[in-house]
Design an enzyme around this catalytic site. Structure first.
Site, mmCIF file in Angstrom:
data_model
loop_
_atom_site.group_PDB
_atom_site.id
_atom_site.type_symbol
_atom_site.label_atom_id
_atom_site.label_comp_id
_atom_site.label_asym_id
_atom_site.label_seq_id
_atom_site.Cartn_x
_atom_site.Cartn_y
_atom_site.Cartn_z
ATOM 1 N N HIS A 65 33.358 -1.960 1.448
ATOM 2 C CA HIS A 65 34.076 -3.103 1.990
ATOM 3 C C HIS A 65 34.352 -2.982 3.480
ATOM 4 C CE1 HIS A 65 34.509 -4.727 -1.940
ATOM 5 N NE2 HIS A 65 35.085 -3.633 -2.392
ATOM 6 N N ASN A 115 25.995 17.918 12.893
ATOM 7 C CA ASN A 115 25.664 19.185 12.221
ATOM 8 C C ASN A 115 24.381 19.701 12.848
ATOM 9 O OD1 ASN A 115 24.598 16.667 10.623
ATOM 10 N ND2 ASN A 115 23.131 18.314 10.216
ATOM 11 N N MET A 150 18.711 8.820 10.352
ATOM 12 C CA MET A 150 18.111 7.853 9.421
ATOM 13 C C MET A 150 18.375 6.412 9.843
ATOM 14 S SD MET A 150 19.429 9.794 5.978
ATOM 15 C CE MET A 150 19.395 11.591 5.842
ATOM 16 N N SER A 151 18.613 6.195 11.129
ATOM 17 C CA SER A 151 18.934 4.827 11.572
ATOM 18 C C SER A 151 18.385 4.601 12.980
ATOM 19 C CB SER A 151 20.458 4.625 11.565
ATOM 20 O OG SER A 151 21.067 5.408 12.572
ATOM 21 N N TYR A 175 16.994 3.639 3.689
ATOM 22 C CA TYR A 175 17.082 4.469 2.470
ATOM 23 C C TYR A 175 17.881 3.811 1.358
ATOM 24 C CZ TYR A 175 21.665 6.015 4.298
ATOM 25 O OH TYR A 175 22.941 6.041 4.779
ATOM 26 N N GLU A 176 18.631 2.757 1.691
ATOM 27 C CA GLU A 176 19.362 2.025 0.647
ATOM 28 C C GLU A 176 18.432 1.099 -0.130
ATOM 29 O OE1 GLU A 176 23.426 0.607 2.048
ATOM 30 O OE2 GLU A 176 22.481 1.179 3.933
ATOM 31 N N SER A 229 28.137 6.420 11.494
ATOM 32 C CA SER A 229 28.990 7.011 10.453
ATOM 33 C C SER A 229 30.249 7.631 11.043
ATOM 34 C CB SER A 229 28.234 8.121 9.722
ATOM 35 O OG SER A 229 27.109 7.607 9.095
ATOM 36 N N HIS A 246 20.784 0.708 6.044
ATOM 37 C CA HIS A 246 19.732 1.704 6.258
ATOM 38 C C HIS A 246 18.555 1.431 5.338
ATOM 39 C CE1 HIS A 246 23.574 3.615 7.351
ATOM 40 N NE2 HIS A 246 22.887 4.250 8.270
ATOM 41 N N ALA A 306 25.140 9.193 13.774
ATOM 42 C CA ALA A 306 25.349 10.606 13.469
ATOM 43 C C ALA A 306 23.966 11.217 13.306
ATOM 44 C CB ALA A 306 26.145 10.745 12.178
ATOM 45 N N HIS A 334 27.176 15.709 3.507
ATOM 46 C CA HIS A 334 27.682 14.499 4.145
ATOM 47 C C HIS A 334 29.140 14.662 4.581
ATOM 48 C CE1 HIS A 334 27.760 10.298 5.177
ATOM 49 N NE2 HIS A 334 28.740 10.038 4.334
HETATM 50 N N1 HPA Z 1 19.494 14.814 9.166
HETATM 51 C C1 HPA Z 1 19.323 13.489 9.035
HETATM 52 N N2 HPA Z 1 20.273 12.607 9.269
HETATM 53 C C2 HPA Z 1 21.472 13.068 9.641
HETATM 54 C C3 HPA Z 1 21.724 14.430 9.796
HETATM 55 C C4 HPA Z 1 20.674 15.356 9.543
HETATM 56 O O1 HPA Z 1 20.822 16.592 9.660
HETATM 57 N N3 HPA Z 1 23.023 14.552 10.191
HETATM 58 C C5 HPA Z 1 23.527 13.295 10.275
HETATM 59 N N4 HPA Z 1 22.596 12.386 9.957
#
Ligand code: HPA
Length: 283
Positions: free
Chosen positions: A72, A246, A222-223, A96-97, A41, A94, A124, A258
């Site tokens: 796109h 974060n 998540m990846s 989750y999609e 990301s 992902h 990320a 996000h």
């Molecule tokens: N949790 C899960 N996935 C993430 C996070 C998080 O805090 N930050 C970026 N992707």
């Protein structure tokens, strides 16, 4: 046959779909990339910096899954970086999609059949380890799969790899050393840690983060994990780097969003690209 994607159920063997995409890419490029980088990301613009590049929007590649999150933007770019031919993937799917893991890992399968030997996975992630701070770049030493699924489940296709592949060194020790040297060369000391992958898309609760810390995780996302498993199944060498965008839920007295993830990724983008260039130079 392996994989249970929708086209699979419709009768097109997974291997054949992967091979068809690989053939399409091969016919569009002058040289086969040795190294591929999956851009997480906010990090997609490394792709634009490649020299002599051929850019292939995902929509132009047969059977290539589309990600709603990336819209796109999704494209595969093959070009040169520091004199090496590399493939950069801007945008990934992902779980989750709503995709199954055969779909999530389709791109990695194609890269493997193309002949890519080294796969660099970036993402990320939220920082669980309280010694980390937002903006840090973490070398992934190992992972924990909490997706509740494995991309190798289902019938195994021996053309891809063995039924029970070893996972005792998913992230190459040699590549992790190279990452450290590369960080040193650009003045960065990189933390190392264990990445845990959860389904998402909701962020974790503070209780879940305490649990994840207890089981040995340093960063959460998540990846990456399905892609790393499939890459090892095909015997590619894997390097993983997390951008700690974060601190994870409950570490700081503030909610997650996000926009913060994207803002931090944007803030360290220059550093991240410099690190990847230094790594590619040394592989
Ligand atoms: N949790 C899960 N996935 C993430 C996070 C998080 O805090 N930050 C970026 N992707």
């Amino acid at each position: 046959m392996s994989g249970q994607g929708p086209a699979e159920r419709a009768g097109t063997p997974h291997y054949d779909r992967v091979a068809e995409a690989a053939t399409t890419i091969r016919s569009a490029i002058a040289a086969v990339p040795e190294i591929a980088i999956v851009l997480g990301s906010g990090l997609g613009d490394l792709a634009g910096t490649l020299g002599d590049q051929v850019s292939m929007p995902y929509g132009d590649l047969p059977h290539w899954p589309r990600s709603g999150v990336i819209g796109h933007e999704g494209r595969l770019v093959v070009g040169t970086l520091k004199g090496r031919v590399i493939a950069a993937l801007a945008g990934r799917c992902h779980m989750y999609e709503g995709h199954d893991l055969a779909t999530v890992t389709f791109a990695v399968r194609v890269l493997g059949l193309l002949g890519v030997k080294t796969l660099i996975l970036t993402n990320a992630a939220g920082g669980i380890n309280t010694r980390f701070s937002s903006g840090a770049l973490m070398v992934i030493d190992d992972h924990i799969n909490l997706l509740g699924a494995n991309p190798l489940a289902g019938a195994n296709d021996e053309r891809f790899g063995p039924r029970f592949p070893d996972m005792s060194e998913v992230y190459s020790a040699r590549l992790r050393r190279i990452a450290d040297e590369s960080g040193g060369a650009i003045g960065l000391s990189l933390p190392h840690g264990v990445y845990v992958s959860l389904l998402g898309p909701s962020y974790e609760t503070p209780a879940e983060i305490r649990y994840l810390r207890t089981i040995g995780a340093d960063a959460v996302g998540m990846s990456t994990v399905p892609e790393a498993i499939v890459a090892r199944h095909m015997n590619m060498a894997v390097l993983g780097i997390s951008c700690i965008t974060n601190m994870a839920a409950g570490v700081l007295p503030q909610p997650l969003d996000h926009a913060e993830v994207m803002a931090t990724a944007g803030r360290v983008r220059g550093q991240f690209i410099a690190l990847l260039e230094a790594i590619v130079e040394r592989i």
